[in-house]
Motif scaffolding. Structure first.
Motif, PDB file in Angstrom:
ATOM      1  N   PHE A  78      -6.378  13.056  -9.569  1.00  0.00           N
ATOM      2  CA  PHE A  78      -5.599  12.286  -8.720  1.00  0.00           C
ATOM      3  C   PHE A  78      -5.870  11.580  -7.496  1.00  0.00           C
ATOM      4  O   PHE A  78      -6.971  12.061  -6.928  1.00  0.00           O
ATOM      5  CB  PHE A  78      -4.376  13.307  -8.393  1.00  0.00           C
ATOM      6  CG  PHE A  78      -3.115  13.002  -7.622  1.00  0.00           C
ATOM      7  CD1 PHE A  78      -2.327  12.268  -8.057  1.00  0.00           C
ATOM      8  CD2 PHE A  78      -3.050  13.248  -5.946  1.00  0.00           C
ATOM      9  CE1 PHE A  78      -1.146  11.922  -7.088  1.00  0.00           C
ATOM     10  CE2 PHE A  78      -2.311  12.945  -5.247  1.00  0.00           C
ATOM     11  CZ  PHE A  78      -1.389  12.121  -5.746  1.00  0.00           C
ATOM     12  N   GLN A  79      -5.345  10.577  -7.238  1.00  0.00           N
ATOM     13  CA  GLN A  79      -5.553   9.704  -5.835  1.00  0.00           C
ATOM     14  C   GLN A  79      -4.234   9.412  -5.268  1.00  0.00           C
ATOM     15  O   GLN A  79      -3.406   9.062  -5.932  1.00  0.00           O
ATOM     16  CB  GLN A  79      -6.543   8.761  -6.127  1.00  0.00           C
ATOM     17  CG  GLN A  79      -8.069   8.934  -6.094  1.00  0.00           C
ATOM     18  CD  GLN A  79      -8.900   7.786  -5.755  1.00  0.00           C
ATOM     19  OE1 GLN A  79      -8.854   7.237  -4.983  1.00  0.00           O
ATOM     20  NE2 GLN A  79      -9.530   7.491  -6.822  1.00  0.00           N
ATOM     21  N   GLN A  80      -4.302   9.437  -3.794  1.00  0.00           N
ATOM     22  CA  GLN A  80      -2.884   8.921  -3.004  1.00  0.00           C
ATOM     23  C   GLN A  80      -3.475   8.229  -1.919  1.00  0.00           C
ATOM     24  O   GLN A  80      -4.729   8.477  -1.336  1.00  0.00           O
ATOM     25  CB  GLN A  80      -2.332  10.161  -2.775  1.00  0.00           C
ATOM     26  CG  GLN A  80      -0.933   9.861  -1.780  1.00  0.00           C
ATOM     27  CD  GLN A  80       0.208   9.649  -2.701  1.00  0.00           C
ATOM     28  OE1 GLN A  80       0.828  10.612  -3.340  1.00  0.00           O
ATOM     29  NE2 GLN A  80       0.767   8.163  -2.584  1.00  0.00           N
ATOM     30  N   GLY A  81      -2.889   7.202  -1.712  1.00  0.00           N
ATOM     31  CA  GLY A  81      -3.176   6.288  -0.364  1.00  0.00           C
ATOM     32  C   GLY A  81      -1.866   5.955   0.322  1.00  0.00           C
ATOM     33  O   GLY A  81      -0.838   5.700  -0.410  1.00  0.00           O
ATOM     34  N   PHE A  82      -1.912   6.008   1.708  1.00  0.00           N
ATOM     35  CA  PHE A  82      -0.767   5.564   2.427  1.00  0.00           C
ATOM     36  C   PHE A  82      -1.449   4.631   3.527  1.00  0.00           C
ATOM     37  O   PHE A  82      -2.571   5.066   4.320  1.00  0.00           O
ATOM     38  CB  PHE A  82      -0.062   6.884   3.250  1.00  0.00           C
ATOM     39  CG  PHE A  82       0.253   7.770   2.291  1.00  0.00           C
ATOM     40  CD1 PHE A  82       1.675   7.745   1.655  1.00  0.00           C
ATOM     41  CD2 PHE A  82      -0.196   9.061   2.194  1.00  0.00           C
ATOM     42  CE1 PHE A  82       2.141   8.627   0.875  1.00  0.00           C
ATOM     43  CE2 PHE A  82       0.273  10.015   1.417  1.00  0.00           C
ATOM     44  CZ  PHE A  82       1.621   9.789   0.679  1.00  0.00           C
ATOM     45  N   THR A  83      -0.956   3.325   3.487  1.00  0.00           N
ATOM     46  CA  THR A  83      -1.246   2.685   4.536  1.00  0.00           C
ATOM     47  C   THR A  83      -0.396   2.182   5.562  1.00  0.00           C
ATOM     48  O   THR A  83       0.714   2.112   4.991  1.00  0.00           O
ATOM     49  CB  THR A  83      -1.773   1.113   3.893  1.00  0.00           C
ATOM     50  OG1 THR A  83      -0.715   0.546   3.266  1.00  0.00           O
ATOM     51  CG2 THR A  83      -2.923   1.507   3.195  1.00  0.00           C
ATOM     52  N   SER A  95       2.919   0.898   2.967  1.00  0.00           N
ATOM     53  CA  SER A  95       2.570   0.787   1.738  1.00  0.00           C
ATOM     54  C   SER A  95       2.005   1.984   1.175  1.00  0.00           C
ATOM     55  O   SER A  95       1.138   2.518   1.901  1.00  0.00           O
ATOM     56  CB  SER A  95       2.076  -0.490   1.525  1.00  0.00           C
ATOM     57  OG  SER A  95       1.763  -0.953  -0.169  1.00  0.00           O
ATOM     58  N   SER A  96       1.986   2.265   0.191  1.00  0.00           N
ATOM     59  CA  SER A  96       1.558   3.374  -0.667  1.00  0.00           C
ATOM     60  C   SER A  96       1.296   3.177  -2.074  1.00  0.00           C
ATOM     61  O   SER A  96       1.810   2.206  -2.667  1.00  0.00           O
ATOM     62  CB  SER A  96       2.209   4.733  -0.172  1.00  0.00           C
ATOM     63  OG  SER A  96       3.398   4.521  -1.289  1.00  0.00           O
ATOM     64  N   ALA A  97       0.274   4.045  -2.541  1.00  0.00           N
ATOM     65  CA  ALA A  97      -0.130   3.929  -4.112  1.00  0.00           C
ATOM     66  C   ALA A  97      -0.392   5.281  -4.456  1.00  0.00           C
ATOM     67  O   ALA A  97      -1.076   5.843  -3.682  1.00  0.00           O
ATOM     68  CB  ALA A  97      -1.046   2.779  -4.386  1.00  0.00           C
ATOM     69  N   TRP A  98      -0.502   5.686  -5.813  1.00  0.00           N
ATOM     70  CA  TRP A  98      -1.299   6.729  -6.294  1.00  0.00           C
ATOM     71  C   TRP A  98      -1.849   6.444  -7.607  1.00  0.00           C
ATOM     72  O   TRP A  98      -1.161   5.497  -8.223  1.00  0.00           O
ATOM     73  CB  TRP A  98      -0.362   7.947  -6.332  1.00  0.00           C
ATOM     74  CG  TRP A  98       0.870   7.814  -7.207  1.00  0.00           C
ATOM     75  CD1 TRP A  98       2.073   7.508  -6.591  1.00  0.00           C
ATOM     76  CD2 TRP A  98       1.095   8.038  -8.490  1.00  0.00           C
ATOM     77  NE1 TRP A  98       2.910   7.435  -7.837  1.00  0.00           N
ATOM     78  CE2 TRP A  98       2.507   8.041  -8.956  1.00  0.00           C
ATOM     79  CE3 TRP A  98       0.158   8.752  -9.574  1.00  0.00           C
ATOM     80  CZ2 TRP A  98       2.777   8.263 -10.069  1.00  0.00           C
ATOM     81  CZ3 TRP A  98       0.781   8.881 -10.751  1.00  0.00           C
ATOM     82  CH2 TRP A  98       1.954   8.538 -11.125  1.00  0.00           C
TER      83      TRP A  98
END
Length: 270
Positions: A78-83, A95-98
């Protein structure tokens, strides 16, 4: 640069959210076992944030393109990113993605803008594999100058004395605004003087309160959930107040004694 000197400093709205073992993550997944923290150098081969001007229109508006990306040495579950994109200390866009079972994650977005500003992109990267997890931040800053005496241009590091002077003015005005709003929040929320309060975009403060070597760091295993909650509140606020021509400047407080992380958002007209 004109707009920076005429931004209202009055407190329009103030609210906070307290994280206390409450999951507000943007993606729910099973956690059957406890997770142990691993140093990001052991997980991430790369983590970057980049903000650039993609296009300038004839009426001096411009299009920003900003990216937060991460890559792990191996495929992770699992990976998660919040910008978060800040303009002069105020949140401009999010913006975000996983992803699952991949070794890279990329978040790219474009945003319209105008006039002189300082843009600060902050990305929170999170990765998880088996019973281990890690996180890291990345950031990038872009200064855009548009004055009657110069053509519109941008830089990350000043290339002239004029750029250096403009950068110092922008930084000083933004810092002054943040200091003023911090005082208002402390008073309105009745925060003790020993409670840490800082702009959400202050990466050095985040690193300080998440330092595993500190005895008083916030719960690292909850950090991804905390950032999920922060992101959700910021997104809701942007959607709610954008139509009213209001923008928010978020602050974070960390109460070591009560082990409590709080989000405060100051809204003002633009």
């Amino acid at each position: 640069m004109t707009k920076l000197f005429y931004i209202a400093l009055s407190l329009i709205y103030l609210f906070f959210i307290v994280f206390n073992h409450t999951s507000l993550a943007t993606h729910e997944r099973n956690k059957e076992s406890e997770l142990s923290f691993q140093h990001p150098d052991n997980f991430f081969s790369d983590s970057t944030s980049t903000v650039e001007i993609l296009h300038i229109s004839d009426d001096d508006e411009y299009l920003l393109e900003w990216t937060g990306s991460s890559e792990t040495y191996n495929e992770v579950s699992f990976q998660q990113g919040f910008t978060l994109l800040f303009e002069d200390g105020y949140l401009k866009d999010t913006s975000s993605a996983w992803s699952e079972h991949q070794n890279d994650l990329n978040i790219t977005k474009q945003t319209k803008a105008e006039e002189s500003s300082r843009y600060h992109l902050l990305t929170f990267h999170y990765a998880e594999e088996d019973s281990e997890f890690s996180f890291v931040w990345s950031e990038d800053k872009l200064y855009v100058l548009d004055t009657p005496m110069t053509d519109m241009h941008s830089f990350k590091d000043p290339r002239s004395k004029e750029d250096e002077k403009a950068k110092n003015i922008l930084d000083a005005v933004i810092e002054q605004q943040q200091d003023h709003i911090e005082r208002i929040i402390r008073e309105e929320a009745n925060l003790p003087h020993d409670t840490l309060l800082f702009p959400l975009e202050d990466l050095n403060k985040w690193k300080m309160i998440t330092d595993p070597a500190s005895n008083n760091h916030l719960p690292l295993e909850q950090l991804e959930e905390m950032w999920g909650g922060i992101y959700k509140k910021l997104l809701e606020g942007n959607r709610k107040y954008r139509s009213e021509n209001k923008r928010g400047m978020p602050f974070i407080s960390w109460d070591e004694k009560q082990r409590k992380l709080s989000l405060f958002i100051h809204y003002s007209h633009f």
